[in-house]
Design a protein around this motif. Structure first.
Motif, short mmCIF file in Angstrom:
data_model
loop_
_atom_site.label_atom_id
_atom_site.label_comp_id
_atom_site.label_asym_id
_atom_site.label_seq_id
_atom_site.Cartn_x
_atom_site.Cartn_y
_atom_site.Cartn_z
N HIS A 108 0.84 -1.20 0.00
CA HIS A 108 0.00 0.00 0.00
C HIS A 108 0.87 1.25 0.00
O HIS A 108 0.59 2.21 -0.71
CB HIS A 108 -0.91 -0.01 1.22
N VAL A 109 1.93 1.23 0.81
CA VAL A 109 2.81 2.40 0.90
C VAL A 109 3.73 2.48 -0.32
O VAL A 109 3.91 3.54 -0.90
CB VAL A 109 3.64 2.36 2.19
N SER A 214 -1.74 10.87 -0.37
CA SER A 214 -2.75 9.85 -0.07
C SER A 214 -2.09 8.54 0.33
O SER A 214 -2.71 7.69 0.95
CB SER A 214 -3.66 9.63 -1.28
N ARG A 215 -0.81 8.38 -0.02
CA ARG A 215 0.01 7.24 0.41
C ARG A 215 1.42 7.48 -0.11
O ARG A 215 1.66 8.32 -0.97
CB ARG A 215 -0.51 5.90 -0.14
N ASN A 248 0.32 6.05 6.93
CA ASN A 248 -0.20 6.23 5.57
C ASN A 248 -1.69 5.95 5.49
O ASN A 248 -2.39 6.52 4.66
CB ASN A 248 0.55 5.32 4.60
N TYR A 249 -2.19 5.07 6.36
CA TYR A 249 -3.63 4.79 6.39
C TYR A 249 -4.42 5.90 7.09
O TYR A 249 -5.65 5.92 7.02
CB TYR A 249 -3.89 3.47 7.12
#
Length: 704
Positions: A108-109, A214-215, A248-249
């Motif tokens: 995700h990151v 956003s990430r 990041n979340y």
């Protein structure tokens, strides 16, 4: 998690010298800081109690700058004691941090096709103790900010410096953040320091000064947090995974902002003792690579270490001394007592002796050595002739019963003048395994019974005999081996096996990536096929498979036809990580009439992050036939006290304790692969004209 490139010692020295000169030059005012409305009113620095030098260095850096009122930034700076990974209680299970996260969180990151190809998104990863400590440290900061009186606080880690132009960049960024967040009552989170995740950070609503991520940001070394932002983070707990990943979340709910270019950076001249839990996965995916292993722990500055234990079921103290980087020899206690000349000879090889039987004269000579250290477990009988009260505290210690949360490291490392490990104090191997016993038969054999040894380099570590020992592989004193027990796992490999599935990964030093296309099942078993790739992440693609489960001991065998050709290695081996241990059978395609056997050993309990060594302790065995011409049956018979290698049922090599390594003692998985070493030392240079090439495996069997 971001892995910095290693900085050369000369560059580190130059950076340190430059910063020492800059320390005397005023940095000017940073008008974002002050006691007015909408200003950053405080700075919190996260600093370990055992790192006072870092605290002095960061306060010197902050002292160069002034607030809008003209007072030094140090006047609004507060130190917050970091949670220490060496404190077992501090990193024990807590409601604040969930130590398990997923490969999908890393992706995700920082998306990476190589990692996604090798591992499922739900593959679990356990945080290291250091990562837990870092996360808990930031949680304590958030609590302090949420309960404080300042609306905005700059949070710094203690290894940062302000980049040239930082005051102007921070001022512009802060004004822009206030303007953007008027409707929300001000910014909740502003990154002044970060690392773009491989250049993949998603930058929304960007301008010359700021962007909205956003990430894709690593690091929490410098960020402005509001009281509202801190409260939101506390409500969102537990932190799941490394804290910079988890943040990041939280970007969307906090309306996170970041400077277009970081104004604060981490110093490149300070060694980090962090351990990244994702690193082994990145290595297996071929994202990080290295030709050389890390260096073992530093040696004690003492001389001989003599230790006596209470004879418990597990050998905790011997394991702890080994983890500290000492070459340890343990005894059963029923051996003939050593005379002084024999003790001197033993000490040419070993740094620490545990439960050594000594005649009084030998013990007296050891105690008379002013550099020797005497250790006794609390329930150990005092050796005859030893008078502890006559030794200074700097040379002797009685160890209290082991604290399961790691309290024993402090006393032990204090007397040995060593840095405490972050790993828990070990429970140790079962005494019945007789780990660290020197069982070499070499000393009892005539010279004719010793094999000549090629000049194959071994690892220079505390877990391999030193070169001065003159280790040579020995002929088998007893060429028989125990009968194999009942089958635990088996597969013909003529079709896909649930017990031995294919792997999609690689490892450091391998020019090939393992893929499903490289594993084919035929009437002749599993075919591992290596070929050049016209496009790909590595120049070659090959195949590998491994057992699903790990095994404590047993016999591991397969019928193998090795792959021909220079630059290729066919491997059948046992392996584990944390700590790394391995027992190898390998064939070099350019030297198919010889078998390469090897053992890697690192100490510690299951989960100990020790993975030193990249050469192991190799030696070659003449086979008397070409291993690439036809199938032969190869076996590793692994027992607590020895490892035996067999070819077609015949013993060809055997090793016991300290021959030249301790015997691996933790569960391992069975692996088979065909790979291409980056180094030409092991197998020569690969000849692409001879590709594709294949190794075949069939009738894989694991027995007790």
């Amino acid at each position: 998690m971001n892995i910095n490139n290693l900085i050369s010692p000369m560059r580190a020295l130059a950076f340190r010298a430059w910063r020492s000169l800059i320390a005397f030059i005023p940095g000017g005012r940073v008008r974002a800081f002050g006691q007015g409305t909408d200003q950053i009113g405080a700075i919190m620095v996260v600093n370990l109690d055992r790192q006072p030098r870092r605290w002095r260095r960061v306060t010197k850096e902050l002292g160069r700058f002034r607030t809008s009122e003209g007072i030094p930034l140090t006047s609004i700076t507060r130190r917050l004691a970091a949670v220490d990974a060496r404190d077992g209680r501090a990193v024990a299970a807590t409601v604040d941090v969930d130590v398990m996260y997923r490969i999908g969180d890393q992706l995700h990151v920082q998306p990476d096709a190589r990692l996604a190809e090798c591992f499922a998104e739900d593959e679990p990863v356990r945080m290291s103790r250091q990562e837990v400590a870092v996360a808990r440290s930031h949680v304590e900061v958030w609590k302090a900010v949420a309960n404080g009186t300042e609306d905005y606080v700059l949070v710094l880690e203690d290894d940062v410096w302000f980049k040239p132009g930082a005051p102007a960049a921070i001022d512009r960024g802060w004004r822009a953040a206030l303007d953007r967040c008027t409707a929300e009552g001000g910014p909740k989170l502003l990154y002044l320091s970060y690392s773009d995740a491989g250049g993949t950070a998603a930058r929304d609503d960007a301008c010359d000064v700021l962007f909205r991520p956003s990430r894709g940001l690593w690091f929490l070394s410098g960020y402005v947090l509001s009281r509202k932002g801190a409260a939101a983070l506390l409500r969102a707990m537990p932190v799941v995974g490394p804290v910079d990943l988890w943040m990041n979340y939280r970007f969307a709910e906090l309306g996170a902002l970041a400077l277009t270019s970081p104004a604060i950076a981490q110093r490149p001249d300070g060694a980090s003792d962090n351990a990244y839990s994702i690193l082994p996965y990145l290595a297996r995916a071929g994202i990080v690579d290295s030709e050389h292993g890390a260096k073992p722990p530093g040696q004690s500055r003492t001389g001989l270490v003599l230790a006596w234990t209470g004879g418990g079921e597990r050998e905790s103290l011997a394991m702890a001394l080994s983890m500290l980087g000492l070459r340890v020899r343990a005894f059963d206690g029923d051996e003939e007592p050593m005379q002084e000349p024999e003790l001197k000879e033993v000490l040419k090889t070993f740094d620490a002796l545990v439960d050594a039987p000594l005649v009084p004269a030998a013990l007296a000579a050891a105690v008379a050595n002013e550099r020797s250290v005497i250790l006794l477990e609390a329930d150990a009988p005092t050796p005859a002739g030893l008078e502890l009260d006559r030794l200074p505290p700097s040379r002797s210690v009685v160890l209290a019963p082991r604290d399961p949360l790691g309290g024993s490291w402090g006393v032990l490392c204090g007397v040995l003048d060593l840095v405490e490990p972050v790993e828990p104090f070990p429970a140790g191997a079962p005494r019945a395994f007789r780990l660290f016993r020197d069982q070499r038969p070499t000393a009892r054999l005539a010279p004719a019974a010793r094999r000549p040894r090629e000049n194959l380099a071994m690892d220079d570590s505390p877990w391999v005999l030193p070169a001065s020992s003159g280790w040579r592989p020995t002929q088998n004193v007893c060429p028989s081996v125990r009968t194999a027990g009942p089958a635990i796992a088996e597969a013909s490999m003529t079709e896909a096996s649930a017990s031995f599935p294919g792997l999609i990964e690689t490892f450091p030093g391998n020019l090939a990536s393992f893929a499903q296309e490289g594993l084919q099942h035929t009437d002749e078993g599993a075919q591992l096929v290596i070929d050049a790739m016209q496009s790909g992440l590595r120049p070659y693609r090959s195949g590998a498979f491994a057992s699903v489960r790990s095994f404590p001991h047993g016999r591991f065998e397969a019928e193998i036809r090795a792959a021909p050709g220079p630059g290729l290695i066919t491997g059948f081996f046992l392996h584990r990580d944390t700590p790394r241990q391995e027992i190898d059978i390998e064939f070099a395609g350019a030297d198919p009439r010889r078998l390469l056997v090897n053992v890697y050993f690192n100490p510690g309990d299951d989960g100990t992050a020790m993975g030193f060594g990249y050469r192991g302790s190799p030696c070659r065995i003449d086979l008397g036939f070409d291993a690439t011409a036809d199938f032969h049956r190869y076996a590793i018979d692994w027992r607590p006290d020895r490892v035996t290698w067999l070819v077609d049922g015949r013993v060809v090599h055997e090793r016991v304790g300290w021959d030249p390594t301790p015997i691996p003692h933790l569960n391992m998985r069975v692996h088979a692969n065909l790979w291409a070493p980056r180094s030409e030392e092991l197998a020569g240079r690969i000849d692409e004209r001879k590709l594709p090439a294949a190794a075949a495996f069939r009738n894989v069997l694991v027995t007790e």
